[in-house]
Design an enzyme around this catalytic site. Structure first.
Site, PDB file in Angstrom:
ATOM      1  N   GLY A  20       0.846  -1.199   0.000  1.00  0.00           N
ATOM      2  CA  GLY A  20       0.000   0.000   0.000  1.00  0.00           C
ATOM      3  C   GLY A  20       0.874   1.239   0.000  1.00  0.00           C
ATOM      4  O   GLY A  20       2.052   1.193  -0.389  1.00  0.00           O
ATOM      5  N   GLU A 177     -18.267  11.277   0.752  1.00  0.00           N
ATOM      6  CA  GLU A 177     -17.988  11.234  -0.689  1.00  0.00           C
ATOM      7  C   GLU A 177     -18.941  10.284  -1.408  1.00  0.00           C
ATOM      8  O   GLU A 177     -19.438  10.583  -2.493  1.00  0.00           O
ATOM      9  CB  GLU A 177     -16.518  10.855  -0.913  1.00  0.00           C
ATOM     10  N   ALA A 325      -3.329   8.489   3.927  1.00  0.00           N
ATOM     11  CA  ALA A 325      -2.202   8.187   3.040  1.00  0.00           C
ATOM     12  C   ALA A 325      -0.914   8.902   3.449  1.00  0.00           C
ATOM     13  O   ALA A 325       0.167   8.302   3.440  1.00  0.00           O
ATOM     14  CB  ALA A 325      -2.585   8.557   1.605  1.00  0.00           C
ATOM     15  N   GLN A 326      -0.998  10.166   3.832  1.00  0.00           N
ATOM     16  CA  GLN A 326       0.225  10.928   4.107  1.00  0.00           C
ATOM     17  C   GLN A 326       1.054  10.376   5.272  1.00  0.00           C
ATOM     18  O   GLN A 326       2.261  10.184   5.114  1.00  0.00           O
ATOM     19  CB  GLN A 326      -0.106  12.405   4.333  1.00  0.00           C
TER      20      GLN A 326
HETATM   21  C1  LIG Z   1     -12.708   4.170   0.852  1.00  0.00           C
HETATM   22  C2  LIG Z   1     -11.468   4.828   1.412  1.00  0.00           C
HETATM   23  C3  LIG Z   1     -11.233   6.165   1.164  1.00  0.00           C
HETATM   24  C4  LIG Z   1     -10.090   6.791   1.658  1.00  0.00           C
HETATM   25  N1  LIG Z   1      -9.880   8.118   1.380  1.00  0.00           N
HETATM   26  C5  LIG Z   1      -8.736   8.711   1.802  1.00  0.00           C
HETATM   27  C6  LIG Z   1      -8.436  10.052   1.451  1.00  0.00           C
HETATM   28  O1  LIG Z   1      -9.218  10.716   0.772  1.00  0.00           O
HETATM   29  N2  LIG Z   1      -7.257  10.584   1.877  1.00  0.00           N
HETATM   30  C7  LIG Z   1      -6.368   9.863   2.622  1.00  0.00           C
HETATM   31  O2  LIG Z   1      -5.295  10.373   2.963  1.00  0.00           O
HETATM   32  N3  LIG Z   1      -6.633   8.599   2.984  1.00  0.00           N
HETATM   33  C8  LIG Z   1      -7.786   8.007   2.583  1.00  0.00           C
HETATM   34  N4  LIG Z   1      -8.049   6.700   2.935  1.00  0.00           N
HETATM   35  C9  LIG Z   1      -7.124   6.015   3.847  1.00  0.00           C
HETATM   36  C10 LIG Z   1      -5.871   5.555   3.121  1.00  0.00           C
HETATM   37  O3  LIG Z   1      -6.210   4.891   1.934  1.00  0.00           O
HETATM   38  C11 LIG Z   1      -5.079   4.676   4.064  1.00  0.00           C
HETATM   39  O4  LIG Z   1      -4.751   5.425   5.202  1.00  0.00           O
HETATM   40  C12 LIG Z   1      -3.813   4.159   3.402  1.00  0.00           C
HETATM   41  O5  LIG Z   1      -4.130   3.319   2.327  1.00  0.00           O
HETATM   42  C13 LIG Z   1      -2.925   3.427   4.409  1.00  0.00           C
HETATM   43  O6  LIG Z   1      -1.806   2.946   3.755  1.00  0.00           O
HETATM   44  P1  LIG Z   1      -1.113   1.600   4.229  1.00  0.00           P
HETATM   45  O7  LIG Z   1       0.063   1.417   3.355  1.00  0.00           O
HETATM   46  O8  LIG Z   1      -0.932   1.624   5.696  1.00  0.00           O
HETATM   47  O9  LIG Z   1      -2.188   0.465   3.951  1.00  0.00           O
HETATM   48  P2  LIG Z   1      -2.916   0.033   2.608  1.00  0.00           P
HETATM   49  O10 LIG Z   1      -2.811   1.080   1.572  1.00  0.00           O
HETATM   50  O11 LIG Z   1      -4.265  -0.413   3.018  1.00  0.00           O
HETATM   51  O12 LIG Z   1      -2.076  -1.225   2.120  1.00  0.00           O
HETATM   52  C14 LIG Z   1      -2.034  -2.429   2.829  1.00  0.00           C
HETATM   53  C15 LIG Z   1      -1.590  -3.541   1.887  1.00  0.00           C
HETATM   54  O13 LIG Z   1      -1.311  -4.697   2.651  1.00  0.00           O
HETATM   55  C16 LIG Z   1      -1.789  -5.838   1.986  1.00  0.00           C
HETATM   56  N5  LIG Z   1      -2.031  -6.859   3.008  1.00  0.00           N
HETATM   57  C17 LIG Z   1      -2.774  -6.744   4.142  1.00  0.00           C
HETATM   58  N6  LIG Z   1      -2.725  -7.874   4.857  1.00  0.00           N
HETATM   59  C18 LIG Z   1      -1.936  -8.737   4.179  1.00  0.00           C
HETATM   60  C19 LIG Z   1      -1.515 -10.066   4.405  1.00  0.00           C
HETATM   61  N7  LIG Z   1      -1.888 -10.754   5.498  1.00  0.00           N
HETATM   62  N8  LIG Z   1      -0.732 -10.656   3.472  1.00  0.00           N
HETATM   63  C20 LIG Z   1      -0.352  -9.994   2.351  1.00  0.00           C
HETATM   64  N9  LIG Z   1      -0.718  -8.721   2.092  1.00  0.00           N
HETATM   65  C21 LIG Z   1      -1.492  -8.102   3.000  1.00  0.00           C
HETATM   66  C22 LIG Z   1      -3.054  -5.357   1.303  1.00  0.00           C
HETATM   67  O14 LIG Z   1      -3.383  -6.182   0.200  1.00  0.00           O
HETATM   68  C23 LIG Z   1      -2.654  -3.938   0.876  1.00  0.00           C
HETATM   69  O15 LIG Z   1      -2.102  -3.913  -0.411  1.00  0.00           O
HETATM   70  C24 LIG Z   1      -9.184   6.058   2.442  1.00  0.00           C
HETATM   71  C25 LIG Z   1      -9.409   4.700   2.681  1.00  0.00           C
HETATM   72  C26 LIG Z   1     -10.548   4.087   2.168  1.00  0.00           C
HETATM   73  C27 LIG Z   1     -10.791   2.628   2.428  1.00  0.00           C
END
Ligand SMILES: Cc1cc2nc3c(=O)[nH]c(=O)nc-3n(C[C@H](O)[C@H](O)[C@H](O)COP(=O)(O)OP(=O)(O)OC[C@H]3O[C@@H](n4cnc5c(N)ncnc54)[C@H](O)[C@@H]3O)c2cc1C
Length: 432
Positions: A20, A177, A325-326
């Protein structure tokens, strides 16, 4: 070769679980350094979650918000990707159990993000819709369209209303949204697609347990977003907690209830922990892994957590950083810097979040933006929202496609991806 067909290396192996925002930022930071980077994800693509609601409402094709993880890092020789679902972390053995085999790490980084939190409500989990991934958004897209197709078939007004009644639980950015996008569909698309159905009776209800929507944003943003939603015909119910949903009727803590074929649960997320790293003493509120200021999981020198799954509790962040995301991107970059320092036995740099502000869109020409010293709403905010989202989308092709789609949708008042490609199996008998 070792397990998962990853070559042995003289460099230490860093395994990142999750491609992610956080995992990709970290991998990019590390990939030219003297470490072997192994990225594991259960999907072979990165998902741009902020635009999932546009996929669910036919504004964008799913492919335009996804990007192949292999392509992001294909130029880095020490980088290995494996499509794997990680099932368990064996901390003593420094080993992972996955659906494709076991693999050893020198350093492990949990970047697994978050999953929907139903707060233990099994009934809502079973009957409600969620929108955390592309397949879930496609399910929702199909269901929304199938409901209208079904509504057209029934003479019973009561049933028809239930099929056209949408209840969104949670007044955060996702709920707001989605509600705005559904209201625009009701206004601009349904009358043309279903001239023989009285789509004016379709209802969009946004239900929020607290006393304001977008509670993480300023009062001004929250008030304006509510005004925008009401202008679009969305019913905003505040101080209303949804208690149950049996697939037909949603009840709340007050006398209010909704007869609806669709309830979308956008009221909570929790850290996506993995067996072996899920003991209560490792977790803070929201099921996030307790980390120190270097993103190191407490009690585990070789394990780190970044992004949504990391709970960094400090005086300034008593509930951890926002699940956005940030913080995820910034933690990924900082950890990349720190892992190299760690290998060189140099002091680590504590993570400091640079809050660039927050924003949400309600619909055409309607968005709210909170920057540190400047808060604005309306058309300009909407353009800023679009620019920022285009900028952060991964992949040039995706940016071009999303941009063209948005221009097309804007000029034509349209959302052409309203397709039931993969029908969502809903038992419509319960409405008969
Ligand atoms: C509908 C929605 C709208 C959003 N809108 C916004 C916005 O407008 N602005 C903003 O800043 N944030 C927004 N967010 C939040 C933002 O998307 C998250 O904070 C961000 O994606 C977090 O990043 P991350 O890398 O921690 O996790 P993620 O981006 O969720 O990535 C996690 C990754 O881990 C993988 N994974 C998980 N468990 C396992 C496992 N056991 N084995 C293998 N792979 C695994 C998943 O497949 C995924 O690819 C939104 C979220 C959602 C759901």
């Amino acid at each position: 070769m070792s397990a998962l067909n990853i070559p042995k290396s003289s460099f230490p192996r860093v395994i990142i679980i999750g491609g992610g925002f956080a995992g990709v930022a970290l991998a990019k930071e590390l990939s030219k350094k003297e470490v072997q980077v192994v990225l594991l994800d259960k999907n072979n693509y990165h998902t741009f979650q902020p635009l999932l609601y546009q996929v669910a409402t036919g504004g964008l094709e799913p492919d335009s918000i996804a990007y192949p993880i292999r392509k992001i890092l294909q130029d880095y020789p020490n980088f290995f990707f494996r499509l794997a679902n990680v099932l368990e972390v064996k901390t003593e053995e420094k080993q992972l159990e996955t659906n494709i085999g076991t693999v050893k790490y020198d350093y492990l980084v949990m970047a697994t993000g978050a999953e929907t939190n139903f707060f233990g409500n099994k009934e809502i989990e079973e009957n409600g819709m969620v929108m955390k991934s592309i397949p879930e958004s496609l399910n929702l897209r199909s269901l929304i369209l199938e409901n209208f197709e079904q509504a057209l078939l029934t003479d019973d007004l009561h049933q028809r209303d239930a099929l056209m009644n949408f209840v969104i639980v949670g007044g955060g950015p996702t709920g707001v949204e989605l509600a705005g996008a559904l209201a625009e569909i009701k206004k601009g698309i349904l009358p043309k697609d279903y001239p023989d159905l009285d789509t004016r009776r379709a209802e969009i209800n946004l239900v929020q347990s607290g006393d304001r929507i977008l509670k993480e944003m300023s009062d001004k943003a929250s008030k304006k977003a509510e005004d925008f939603l009401e202008e679009l015909g969305v019913h905003v119910w505040k101080n209303t907690r949804v208690l149950s949903y049996d697939g037909k009727v949603a009840t709340t803590k007050t006398d209010l209830s909704f007869e609806c074929a669709t309830l979308i649960w956008a009221a909570g997320v929790k850290g996506a922990s993995i067996k072996g790293l899920d003991a209560q003493e490792l977790l803070v509120r929201g099921n996030r892994l307790k980390v120190n200021e270097f993103n190191q999981v407490v009690g585990h020198d070789h394990i780190f957590a970044i992004g949504d799954v990391a709970g960094m509790i400090t005086e300034k962040t008593p509930s951890g950083h926002p699940m956005m995301a940030q913080p995820a991107i910034q933690q990924g970059k900082n950890l990349g810097f720190n892992l190299v320092r760690l290998l060189e036995n140099k002091p680590l740099k504590p993570f400091v979040y640079n809050d660039k502000g927050s924003m949400a869109t309600v619909g055409r020409n309607k968005a709210v933006v909170d920057l540190e010293n400047y808060k604005f709403q309306g058309v300009f905010a909407w353009f800023v929202w679009m620019f920022v989202h285009l900028f952060f989308l991964i992949g040039f092709r995706n940016r071009v496609i999303v941009f063209i789609n948005w221009v097309y949708n804007y000029v034509r008042f349209d959302r052409e991806a309203r397709l039931i490609i993969r029908p969502y199996q809903r038992d419509y008998d319960r409405f008969r």
